[in-house]
Design an enzyme around this catalytic site. Structure first.
Site, mmCIF file in Angstrom:
data_model
loop_
_atom_site.group_PDB
_atom_site.id
_atom_site.type_symbol
_atom_site.label_atom_id
_atom_site.label_comp_id
_atom_site.label_asym_id
_atom_site.label_seq_id
_atom_site.Cartn_x
_atom_site.Cartn_y
_atom_site.Cartn_z
ATOM 1 N N TRP A 175 0.852 -1.162 -0.044
ATOM 2 C CA TRP A 175 0.068 -0.017 -0.139
ATOM 3 C C TRP A 175 0.810 1.200 0.080
ATOM 4 O O TRP A 175 0.334 2.239 -0.224
ATOM 5 C CB TRP A 175 -1.012 0.172 1.151
ATOM 6 C CG TRP A 175 -1.967 -1.094 1.187
ATOM 7 C CD1 TRP A 175 -2.272 -2.209 2.040
ATOM 8 C CD2 TRP A 175 -2.797 -1.112 -0.004
ATOM 9 N NE1 TRP A 175 -3.337 -2.739 1.532
ATOM 10 C CE2 TRP A 175 -3.648 -2.550 0.368
ATOM 11 C CE3 TRP A 175 -3.255 -0.782 -1.137
ATOM 12 C CZ2 TRP A 175 -4.572 -3.184 -0.461
ATOM 13 C CZ3 TRP A 175 -4.183 -1.156 -1.916
ATOM 14 C CH2 TRP A 175 -4.807 -2.176 -1.721
ATOM 15 N N ASP A 178 -1.863 7.957 4.594
ATOM 16 C CA ASP A 178 -2.999 6.769 4.349
ATOM 17 C C ASP A 178 -3.151 6.122 5.629
ATOM 18 O O ASP A 178 -2.191 5.581 6.171
ATOM 19 C CB ASP A 178 -2.508 5.960 3.186
ATOM 20 C CG ASP A 178 -3.617 4.596 2.985
ATOM 21 O OD1 ASP A 178 -4.482 4.578 3.804
ATOM 22 O OD2 ASP A 178 -3.368 3.757 2.171
ATOM 23 N N LYS A 218 -12.111 -0.806 7.199
ATOM 24 C CA LYS A 218 -11.275 -1.731 8.060
ATOM 25 C C LYS A 218 -11.741 -1.168 9.631
ATOM 26 O O LYS A 218 -12.170 -1.860 10.374
ATOM 27 C CB LYS A 218 -9.810 -1.415 7.996
ATOM 28 C CG LYS A 218 -9.481 -2.345 6.790
ATOM 29 C CD LYS A 218 -8.505 -1.659 5.916
ATOM 30 C CE LYS A 218 -8.348 -2.360 4.730
ATOM 31 N NZ LYS A 218 -7.699 -1.755 3.676
#
Ligand SMILES: *Cc1c(COP(=O)(O)O)cnc(C)c1O
Length: 355
Positions: free
Chosen positions: A100, A167, A191
């Site tokens: 990511w 992020d 999440k």
């Protein structure tokens, strides 16, 4: 009884599922479903306003920061960020600490220069680099606070005057942080904060308006701010689920209280892993994630047996990401300590059998 260790979409509080399902049938005793009301009605406006207020309260945001709920997941933010912040001739600094972390780098290169100040790719992303410098003239510095796939977490905020962009998809609202230090924060909801289909963006508008390119309206943060996240039909139901989850978090005592429980869950699991030679955590101790715990077996032959045992005991989502293998156990806010107690019990039992 199931124990849901999924990495995302993942467990949410039971009460959120119950309230959300009730709202599908009869929203706030209106006789209407949340799925059939107009997004510009006072009914939905109240939901959105409450969600924004809760985010500001839970993150202790100052007046400068705006809260948006947008479409497209965190992956859209990978390019929306540089599109709004980075001119072609400018350079942004990025930290590459995982799958990511590397994707937004690739996207940003389409808009300007990218300076990857450090990467932990040399060791399969099993640690967080520490001795990196962020050049003063960088337009912004982007990093991933928690590496969901590899199981590392940044336990510090880099010291710099360069605007910080992060992020936080997999650890947002799981621990205390000075969120006001960030110029822009984004997080996919699925999440820690809600249902898939929406992402949250916290932005200080001061960093906007410096790029010369044309930005399509739907990609322009300023347009979304002006229109209060209602430039078009927002993901109504996903935002509603976020609002319920944020309410739940506040009822638990907010971020300070949930962080205490998250610390207990992570400590119990890592202590168990460290005390049993059968299991082998894969990441550098100081950089271990409290949200996603990644480990393998000393003897890979035993992995299948352990997976089968987990399944039998009602534990789901423990299989590792396809790029890392082994196991990954996610300990998001809504996962109760009792689920970790059951898992560590099964681990100890398994270890005794194979001692
Ligand atoms: C899950 C995840 C993403 C991807 O989110 P999407 O909503 O699927 O685009 C990005 N970054 C991190 C850190 C994640 O955990």
């Amino acid at each position: 009884m199931t124990h849901n260790f999924n990495a995302g979409p993942s467990i949410l509080p039971r009460q959120v599922f119950e309230q959300a399902s009730q709202a599908i049938v009869n929203f706030n005793d209106t006789g209407l479903s949340i799925l059939e009301i107009g997004h510009r009605t006072p009914l939905f406006q109240a939901v959105l306003d409450e969600a924004v207020t809760l985010v500001k309260e839970l993150m202790k945001l100052d007046k400068a920061h705006e809260v948006l709920f947008l479409h497209g997941g965190a992956t859209t933010q990978f390019f929306q960020v540089p599109m709004n912040l980075l001119n072609e001739t400018e350079t942004a600094a990025y930290l590459d600490c995982g799958v990511w972390g590397s994707k937004p780098i690739k996207e940003a290169r389409q808009f300007g220069n990218v300076n990857v100040v450090a990467s932990s790719k040399d060791k399969n992303y099993t640690y967080i680099p520490r001795d990196f410098a962020i050049p003063e003239n960088s337009k912004y510095f982007h990093y991933t606070t928690n590496n969901t796939i590899e199981g590392t977490q940044m336990h510090f905020v880099p010291e710099t005057n360069v605007p910080l962009v992060a992020d936080m998809s997999s650890d947002i609202l799981s621990r205390e942080m000075d969120f006001n230090r960030f110029a822009l924060i984004y997080a996919g909801a699925q999440k820690n904060i809600g249902a898939a289909g929406v992402n949250m963006v916290v932005v200080n508008p001061e960093i906007l308006g410096t790029v010369t390119r044309q930005i399509p309206s739907m990609m322009d943060y300023r347009k979304h701010i002006e229109n209060g996240s209602m430039l078009n039909t927002p993901p109504v139901f996903a935002i509603y689920v976020c609002m319920l989850t944020l309410r739940w978090l506040k009822e638990q005592g907010g971020v300070t209280a949930i962080e205490k429980i998250n610390d207990q869950k992570a400590a119990l699991l890592y202590d168990t892993l460290d005390s049993i030679p059968v299991f082998k955590p894969t990441v550098n101790k100081e950089d271990r994630s409290k949200m996603n715990v990644v480990f393998v077996m000393e003897d890979p032959q035993l992995e299948k047996e352990f997976l089968d045992l987990c399944k039998k005991e009602g534990m789901i989502g423990v299989k590792g990401h396809r790029s890392v293998g082994g196991f990954r156990v996610s300990l998001y806010n809504a996962l109760p300590l009792s689920s970790v107690q059951v898992l560590t019990g099964v681990m100890k039992h398994f270890a005794l059998k194979h001692a």
